[in-house]
Design an enzyme around this catalytic site. Structure first.
Site, PDB file in Angstrom:
ATOM      1  N   ASN A  17      49.391 -17.014 -23.225  1.00  0.00           N
ATOM      2  CA  ASN A  17      50.283 -16.848 -25.054  1.00  0.00           C
ATOM      3  C   ASN A  17      50.920 -17.859 -24.420  1.00  0.00           C
ATOM      4  O   ASN A  17      52.331 -17.691 -23.751  1.00  0.00           O
ATOM      5  CB  ASN A  17      50.465 -15.821 -24.800  1.00  0.00           C
ATOM      6  CG  ASN A  17      51.600 -15.848 -26.726  1.00  0.00           C
ATOM      7  OD1 ASN A  17      51.834 -16.726 -26.976  1.00  0.00           O
ATOM      8  ND2 ASN A  17      51.525 -14.204 -27.032  1.00  0.00           N
ATOM      9  N   ARG A 100      46.094 -17.677 -27.934  1.00  0.00           N
ATOM     10  CA  ARG A 100      46.974 -17.634 -29.259  1.00  0.00           C
ATOM     11  C   ARG A 100      47.053 -19.200 -29.663  1.00  0.00           C
ATOM     12  O   ARG A 100      48.109 -20.055 -28.557  1.00  0.00           O
ATOM     13  CB  ARG A 100      47.639 -16.863 -28.591  1.00  0.00           C
ATOM     14  CG  ARG A 100      48.499 -16.283 -29.985  1.00  0.00           C
ATOM     15  CD  ARG A 100      50.009 -16.216 -29.439  1.00  0.00           C
ATOM     16  NE  ARG A 100      50.310 -15.122 -30.752  1.00  0.00           N
ATOM     17  CZ  ARG A 100      51.913 -15.221 -31.515  1.00  0.00           C
ATOM     18  NH1 ARG A 100      52.288 -15.206 -30.635  1.00  0.00           N
ATOM     19  NH2 ARG A 100      52.235 -14.886 -32.480  1.00  0.00           N
ATOM     20  N   HIS A 189      50.568 -12.827 -36.851  1.00  0.00           N
ATOM     21  CA  HIS A 189      50.297 -11.279 -36.507  1.00  0.00           C
ATOM     22  C   HIS A 189      48.799 -11.105 -36.540  1.00  0.00           C
ATOM     23  O   HIS A 189      48.140  -9.837 -36.634  1.00  0.00           O
ATOM     24  CB  HIS A 189      50.463  -9.872 -36.540  1.00  0.00           C
ATOM     25  CG  HIS A 189      52.369  -9.958 -36.333  1.00  0.00           C
ATOM     26  ND1 HIS A 189      53.545  -9.647 -37.002  1.00  0.00           N
ATOM     27  CD2 HIS A 189      53.353 -10.823 -35.736  1.00  0.00           C
ATOM     28  CE1 HIS A 189      54.551  -9.611 -36.390  1.00  0.00           C
ATOM     29  NE2 HIS A 189      54.350 -10.415 -35.382  1.00  0.00           N
ATOM     30  N   HIS A 217      53.310  -3.528 -38.368  1.00  0.00           N
ATOM     31  CA  HIS A 217      53.419  -3.916 -37.198  1.00  0.00           C
ATOM     32  C   HIS A 217      54.927  -4.370 -36.852  1.00  0.00           C
ATOM     33  O   HIS A 217      55.145  -5.395 -37.316  1.00  0.00           O
ATOM     34  CB  HIS A 217      52.170  -5.176 -37.033  1.00  0.00           C
ATOM     35  CG  HIS A 217      52.516  -6.127 -35.674  1.00  0.00           C
ATOM     36  ND1 HIS A 217      51.649  -6.064 -34.286  1.00  0.00           N
ATOM     37  CD2 HIS A 217      53.649  -6.266 -35.314  1.00  0.00           C
ATOM     38  CE1 HIS A 217      52.602  -6.941 -33.638  1.00  0.00           C
ATOM     39  NE2 HIS A 217      53.793  -6.357 -33.822  1.00  0.00           N
ATOM     40  N   LEU A 218      55.029  -3.368 -36.353  1.00  0.00           N
ATOM     41  CA  LEU A 218      57.047  -3.413 -36.848  1.00  0.00           C
ATOM     42  C   LEU A 218      57.362  -3.596 -34.872  1.00  0.00           C
ATOM     43  O   LEU A 218      57.517  -2.717 -34.205  1.00  0.00           O
ATOM     44  CB  LEU A 218      57.004  -1.756 -36.772  1.00  0.00           C
ATOM     45  CG  LEU A 218      57.095  -1.439 -38.479  1.00  0.00           C
ATOM     46  CD1 LEU A 218      57.496   0.012 -38.794  1.00  0.00           C
ATOM     47  CD2 LEU A 218      57.386  -2.128 -39.153  1.00  0.00           C
ATOM     48  N   GLY A 219      58.113  -4.755 -34.057  1.00  0.00           N
ATOM     49  CA  GLY A 219      58.528  -4.973 -33.689  1.00  0.00           C
ATOM     50  C   GLY A 219      59.117  -5.809 -33.228  1.00  0.00           C
ATOM     51  O   GLY A 219      60.038  -5.662 -34.597  1.00  0.00           O
ATOM     52  N   ARG A 250      65.082 -11.821 -38.402  1.00  0.00           N
ATOM     53  CA  ARG A 250      64.875 -12.528 -39.417  1.00  0.00           C
ATOM     54  C   ARG A 250      65.156 -11.369 -40.508  1.00  0.00           C
ATOM     55  O   ARG A 250      64.743 -10.307 -40.930  1.00  0.00           O
ATOM     56  CB  ARG A 250      63.361 -12.257 -38.896  1.00  0.00           C
ATOM     57  CG  ARG A 250      63.352 -13.798 -38.211  1.00  0.00           C
ATOM     58  CD  ARG A 250      61.705 -13.602 -38.035  1.00  0.00           C
ATOM     59  NE  ARG A 250      61.197 -14.182 -37.275  1.00  0.00           N
ATOM     60  CZ  ARG A 250      60.185 -14.078 -36.583  1.00  0.00           C
ATOM     61  NH1 ARG A 250      58.875 -13.097 -36.693  1.00  0.00           N
ATOM     62  NH2 ARG A 250      60.039 -14.474 -34.730  1.00  0.00           N
ATOM     63  N   GLY A 341      56.984   0.602 -34.060  1.00  0.00           N
ATOM     64  CA  GLY A 341      55.942   1.479 -34.801  1.00  0.00           C
ATOM     65  C   GLY A 341      55.295   2.773 -34.021  1.00  0.00           C
ATOM     66  O   GLY A 341      55.338   3.230 -34.108  1.00  0.00           O
ATOM     67  N   ASN A 343      56.631   3.529 -30.857  1.00  0.00           N
ATOM     68  CA  ASN A 343      57.771   4.511 -30.349  1.00  0.00           C
ATOM     69  C   ASN A 343      58.901   4.894 -30.994  1.00  0.00           C
ATOM     70  O   ASN A 343      59.240   6.099 -30.346  1.00  0.00           O
ATOM     71  CB  ASN A 343      58.649   3.779 -28.899  1.00  0.00           C
ATOM     72  CG  ASN A 343      56.634   2.929 -28.566  1.00  0.00           C
ATOM     73  OD1 ASN A 343      56.825   3.824 -27.109  1.00  0.00           O
ATOM     74  ND2 ASN A 343      56.955   1.859 -28.326  1.00  0.00           N
ATOM     75  N   GLU A 393      46.642  -7.298 -28.847  1.00  0.00           N
ATOM     76  CA  GLU A 393      46.272  -8.405 -29.021  1.00  0.00           C
ATOM     77  C   GLU A 393      46.379  -9.460 -27.933  1.00  0.00           C
ATOM     78  O   GLU A 393      44.594 -10.323 -28.651  1.00  0.00           O
ATOM     79  CB  GLU A 393      47.819  -9.158 -29.737  1.00  0.00           C
ATOM     80  CG  GLU A 393      48.815  -8.802 -30.934  1.00  0.00           C
ATOM     81  CD  GLU A 393      50.049  -8.991 -31.356  1.00  0.00           C
ATOM     82  OE1 GLU A 393      49.591 -10.367 -31.891  1.00  0.00           O
ATOM     83  OE2 GLU A 393      50.348  -9.059 -31.307  1.00  0.00           O
TER      84      GLU A 393
END
Length: 409
Positions: A17, A100, A189, A217-219, A250, A341, A343, A393
């Site tokens: 990546n 990726r 994602h 997908h929450l990072g 963002r 998401g 933790n 991923e």
């Protein structure tokens, strides 16, 4: 063994990546989906470059500080570290390198063996992914030069979302203009959403084709997807990763006229507005922190800015859950994944609070309990399952790469 007339087929995949100044990597043995080594080269091109490498055999991380001039030097350093563990890139057990690639446009809908034509198309997509595709290309070209004999496979972040119907993928702007400039909703994602949707179906004991899911997908970057029968039918990110949920830095969804207002009234340049929306907005713009742990700590101390940032984050998240419930018509599960998401129990609890009429709820004890694997956190016999499903991923990229290389043998 030497002289074996029937040697075991090559089954290792190196996943790369490549970012603009970093390379993340994992080496996996696909016979058991087992990690052999993981690592990161960061701050490439600086005097303070660092390589961190962890072989699974020992679990002991080796760190090296010092200048790494470019991606070519970075991959050679990675190769040297792997060789120290008997896992070098010259090993006959290495089947392929999986890369990726963030943006595949509409041309790439599945993993693809890389050749010069593929490289040219990825390069043509740079205008719609100027921050990501150039770095991805650099990693690919360096790896091809290092092992020109080895199959190299591109796995695209956008590919999972190419099943969206035109009604979800099109923006309501002039069709000729949109087509001329490749303006549409692509989503990102995708490797995470693909992996988590299958893993959630497995957790439910059902086939992916039998379930409808909302994947969150929450990072630091965040996206939602509506998945019907294993295929994406809508997702929150659009032409770029800026659209959709509130993220770490963002803005997510925004009235487009805000941009015109900032240019005309605020006197801001295009680049300044780009920086504002991508790097100085979201949680960090609202309260000065983009770490959900720190935001929750500040809320505990009565910090009103942190509380407002959290409330805006949850409000947007809840809107997307409701919208995708409407898109799907029937929802079997909502899956939380990625750093926040997986933790942040408080985020999961708040996101479904008040949605009991939709069959959504979390069990407080299950939600608060720590765990590493996929798990249900909804009450027994809940109409809609709520799950925490760790994403992987790199394993998804390796799996898609190995499956494609196996087909082409």
């Amino acid at each position: 063994m030497p002289g074996d007339p029937h040697p075991a087929p090559a089954a290792r995949v190196l996943v790369l990546n490549s970012g603009s100044s970093s390379v993340k990597y994992q080496l996996l043995d696909m016979r058991e989906s087992r990690r052999l080594a993981v690592g990161l080269v960061e701050r490439i091109g600086e005097q303070t470059s660092r390589l961190r490498h962890t072989p699974s055999a020992t679990g002991v991380t080796r760190e090296h500080d010092g200048p790494i001039a470019d991606h070519d030097a970075a991959l050679k350093a990675v190769s040297d570290e792997l060789a120290r563990d008997g896992l070098g890139l010259d090993s006959p057990e290495l089947a392929a390198i999986g890369h990726r690639v963030v943006h595949g446009g509409m041309h790439f809908t599945e993993p693809t063996v890389i050749d010069d034509t593929v490289l040219d198309e990825i390069e043509r997509l740079i205008p719609v992914a100027p921050l990501h595709n150039p770095a991805n290309l650099t990693g690919i070209r360096t790896a091809r030069a290092l092992r020109p004999d080895l199959p190299q496979v591109a796995v695209f972040d956008t590919a999972f979302h190419t099943t969206m119907p035109e009604s979800a993928a099109r923006y309501a702007i002039d069709v000729a203009t949109a087509d001329a400039h490749r303006i549409r909703r692509y989503g990102f994602h995708g490797t995470s959403h693909a992996y988590v949707s299958r893993a959630t179906a497995k957790l439910l004991g059902r086939a992916p084709e039998d379930v409808n899911l909302i994947v969150l997908h929450l990072g630091n970057g965040a996206s939602a997807s509506a998945v019907r029968a294993g295929k994406c039918v809508d997702t929150s990110m659009g032409l770029t990763p800026l659209e959709g949920l509130v993220m770490g830095t963002r803005s997510g969804d925004l009235d487009p006229a805000v941009i015109f207002h900032l240019a005309r009234v605020g006197g801001m340049s295009t680049d300044e507005i780009d920086t504002l929306l991508n790097k100085r907005s979201g949680l960090i713009g609202l309260c000065g922190d983009n770490d959900m742990r720190e935001i929750r700590r500040r809320i505990g101390e009565g910090d009103e800015r942190a509380q407002l940032a959290f409330d805006i984050y949850i409000h947007r998240l809840k809107k997307y859950i409701g919208a995708y419930y409407a898109v799907l018509g029937r929802v079997d599960a909502v899956a939380f994944t990625a750093g926040v998401g997986e933790n942040a129990a408080s985020v999961r609890e708040a996101a479904v609070a008040g949605l009991e009429e939709l069959g959504l709820a979390v069990d407080a004890t299950l939600n608060a309990a720590p765990g590493d694997g996929p798990r249900l956190i909804s009450p027994a016999h809940a109409r809609v399952a709520v799950a925490v499903v760790p994403t992987d991923e790199e394993l998804e990229i390796a799996t898609q790469t190995y499956a494609l290389v196996g087909k082409n043998r």
